[in-house]
Motif scaffolding. Structure first.
Motif, PDB file in Angstrom:
ATOM      1  N   SER A  81       0.835  -1.209   0.000  1.00  0.00           N
ATOM      2  CA  SER A  81       0.000   0.000   0.000  1.00  0.00           C
ATOM      3  C   SER A  81       0.870   1.258   0.000  1.00  0.00           C
ATOM      4  N   PHE A  82       2.018   1.191   0.668  1.00  0.00           N
ATOM      5  CA  PHE A  82       2.949   2.322   0.680  1.00  0.00           C
ATOM      6  C   PHE A  82       3.463   2.609  -0.726  1.00  0.00           C
ATOM      7  N   ILE A  83       3.813   1.551  -1.457  1.00  0.00           N
ATOM      8  CA  ILE A  83       4.318   1.724  -2.825  1.00  0.00           C
ATOM      9  C   ILE A  83       3.243   2.314  -3.722  1.00  0.00           C
ATOM     10  N   VAL A  84       2.025   1.766  -3.646  1.00  0.00           N
ATOM     11  CA  VAL A  84       0.929   2.268  -4.479  1.00  0.00           C
ATOM     12  C   VAL A  84       0.620   3.726  -4.130  1.00  0.00           C
ATOM     13  N   GLN A  85       0.619   4.042  -2.860  1.00  0.00           N
ATOM     14  CA  GLN A  85       0.350   5.413  -2.418  1.00  0.00           C
ATOM     15  C   GLN A  85       1.402   6.383  -2.978  1.00  0.00           C
ATOM     16  N   ASN A  86       2.664   6.000  -2.951  1.00  0.00           N
ATOM     17  CA  ASN A  86       3.710   6.868  -3.485  1.00  0.00           C
ATOM     18  C   ASN A  86       3.623   7.005  -4.997  1.00  0.00           C
ATOM     19  N   ASP A  91       2.139  10.537  -9.537  1.00  0.00           N
ATOM     20  CA  ASP A  91       1.317  10.896 -10.695  1.00  0.00           C
ATOM     21  C   ASP A  91       0.598  12.227 -10.473  1.00  0.00           C
ATOM     22  N   GLU A  92       0.099  12.440  -9.267  1.00  0.00           N
ATOM     23  CA  GLU A  92      -0.565  13.711  -8.963  1.00  0.00           C
ATOM     24  C   GLU A  92       0.417  14.884  -9.071  1.00  0.00           C
ATOM     25  N   TYR A  93       1.614  14.687  -8.552  1.00  0.00           N
ATOM     26  CA  TYR A  93       2.620  15.747  -8.641  1.00  0.00           C
ATOM     27  C   TYR A  93       3.000  16.025 -10.093  1.00  0.00           C
ATOM     28  N   THR A  94       3.060  14.977 -10.905  1.00  0.00           N
ATOM     29  CA  THR A  94       3.400  15.161 -12.319  1.00  0.00           C
ATOM     30  C   THR A  94       2.316  15.964 -13.027  1.00  0.00           C
ATOM     31  N   ILE A  95       1.060  15.678 -12.700  1.00  0.00           N
ATOM     32  CA  ILE A  95      -0.043  16.433 -13.301  1.00  0.00           C
ATOM     33  C   ILE A  95       0.034  17.902 -12.894  1.00  0.00           C
ATOM     34  N   ALA A 109       8.999   5.033  -3.712  1.00  0.00           N
ATOM     35  CA  ALA A 109       8.313   3.789  -4.075  1.00  0.00           C
ATOM     36  C   ALA A 109       9.316   2.756  -4.585  1.00  0.00           C
ATOM     37  N   MET A 110      10.256   3.193  -5.394  1.00  0.00           N
ATOM     38  CA  MET A 110      11.259   2.263  -5.921  1.00  0.00           C
ATOM     39  C   MET A 110      12.165   1.746  -4.808  1.00  0.00           C
ATOM     40  N   PRO A 116      13.762  -2.406  -7.904  1.00  0.00           N
ATOM     41  CA  PRO A 116      13.505  -1.047  -8.408  1.00  0.00           C
ATOM     42  C   PRO A 116      13.584  -0.926  -9.927  1.00  0.00           C
ATOM     43  N   GLU A 117      14.511  -1.658 -10.548  1.00  0.00           N
ATOM     44  CA  GLU A 117      14.640  -1.578 -12.009  1.00  0.00           C
ATOM     45  C   GLU A 117      13.384  -2.094 -12.690  1.00  0.00           C
ATOM     46  N   GLU A 118      12.822  -3.150 -12.150  1.00  0.00           N
ATOM     47  CA  GLU A 118      11.597  -3.719 -12.714  1.00  0.00           C
ATOM     48  C   GLU A 118      10.434  -2.737 -12.581  1.00  0.00           C
ATOM     49  N   LEU A 119      10.348  -2.094 -11.431  1.00  0.00           N
ATOM     50  CA  LEU A 119       9.283  -1.108 -11.223  1.00  0.00           C
ATOM     51  C   LEU A 119       9.436   0.063 -12.178  1.00  0.00           C
ATOM     52  N   LEU A 120      10.656   0.510 -12.404  1.00  0.00           N
ATOM     53  CA  LEU A 120      10.898   1.623 -13.317  1.00  0.00           C
ATOM     54  C   LEU A 120      10.489   1.274 -14.743  1.00  0.00           C
ATOM     55  N   MET A 121      10.675   0.011 -15.119  1.00  0.00           N
ATOM     56  CA  MET A 121      10.285  -0.405 -16.470  1.00  0.00           C
ATOM     57  C   MET A 121       8.765  -0.470 -16.631  1.00  0.00           C
ATOM     58  N   THR A 122       8.043  -0.718 -15.545  1.00  0.00           N
ATOM     59  CA  THR A 122       6.596  -0.912 -15.662  1.00  0.00           C
ATOM     60  C   THR A 122       5.805   0.388 -15.576  1.00  0.00           C
ATOM     61  N   ILE A 123       6.374   1.432 -15.010  1.00  0.00           N
ATOM     62  CA  ILE A 123       5.629   2.688 -14.882  1.00  0.00           C
ATOM     63  C   ILE A 123       6.000   3.641 -16.009  1.00  0.00           C
ATOM     64  N   ASP A 124       5.058   4.502 -16.353  1.00  0.00           N
ATOM     65  CA  ASP A 124       5.270   5.498 -17.398  1.00  0.00           C
ATOM     66  C   ASP A 124       5.631   6.818 -16.715  1.00  0.00           C
ATOM     67  N   VAL A 125       6.866   7.278 -16.932  1.00  0.00           N
ATOM     68  CA  VAL A 125       7.372   8.462 -16.242  1.00  0.00           C
ATOM     69  C   VAL A 125       7.621   9.571 -17.257  1.00  0.00           C
TER      70      VAL A 125
END
Length: 145
Positions: A81-86, A91-95, A109-110, A116-125
């Motif tokens: 839940s901590f990871i999802v929350q971050n 995303d809110e900060y990016t908007i 979150a990473m 962390p590398e896997e998480l970075l590949m799965t999210i759109d930054v």
């Protein structure tokens, strides 16, 4: 007589900055060493400014990690839940175009995620966030588990 002295003082006060600007412009255009000194000073200023930004990133990262350490050590459900929350916060900060806070949230979150590398590949930054995030990762690389 008094009016004449006042006019002279006011005229001098107005004329001095104008003359200084003319002198400065002349030196800037004609003196090679003057231009080199200004470039050197500006380069030192930019370098010091970059160092301050990097130090601020280090402080922010250390502060956020020390706050998140308590959450991630409790159980897997709290960590997830901590990871999802971050990620949502990032995303809110990016908007809102607050890219430093977005990068910091992604980094947190990473840091909590097991890969962390896997998480970075799965999210759109956003590329601007990714640039700041890469600086943060260079400053404080993730610990290999």
């Amino acid at each position: 007589m008094k009016r004449r002295a006042t006019s002279f003082i006011v005229g001098t006060i107005i004329l001095c900055p104008i003359l200084y600007c003319i002198y400065f412009d002349y030196k800037r255009r004609h003196s090679r060493t003057f231009r080199q000194n200004i470039r050197r000073i500006m380069k030192q200023y930019r370098k010091a400014e970059r160092q301050l930004v990097l130090q601020r990133y280090c402080d922010l990262i250390d502060d956020r990690i020390s706050q998140s350490y308590r959450v991630t050590q409790t159980d897997q459900q709290a960590t997830a839940s901590f990871i999802v929350q971050n990620l949502q916060r990032a995303d809110e900060y990016t908007i809102k175009e607050d890219f430093e806070d977005a990068a910091l949230s992604y980094y947190t979150a990473m840091h909590a995620y097991f890969s962390p590398e896997e998480l970075l590949m799965t999210i759109d930054v956003d590329p601007r966030v990714l640039r700041i995030l890469s600086r943060m990762i260079k400053l404080r690389p993730f610990q290999s588990s």
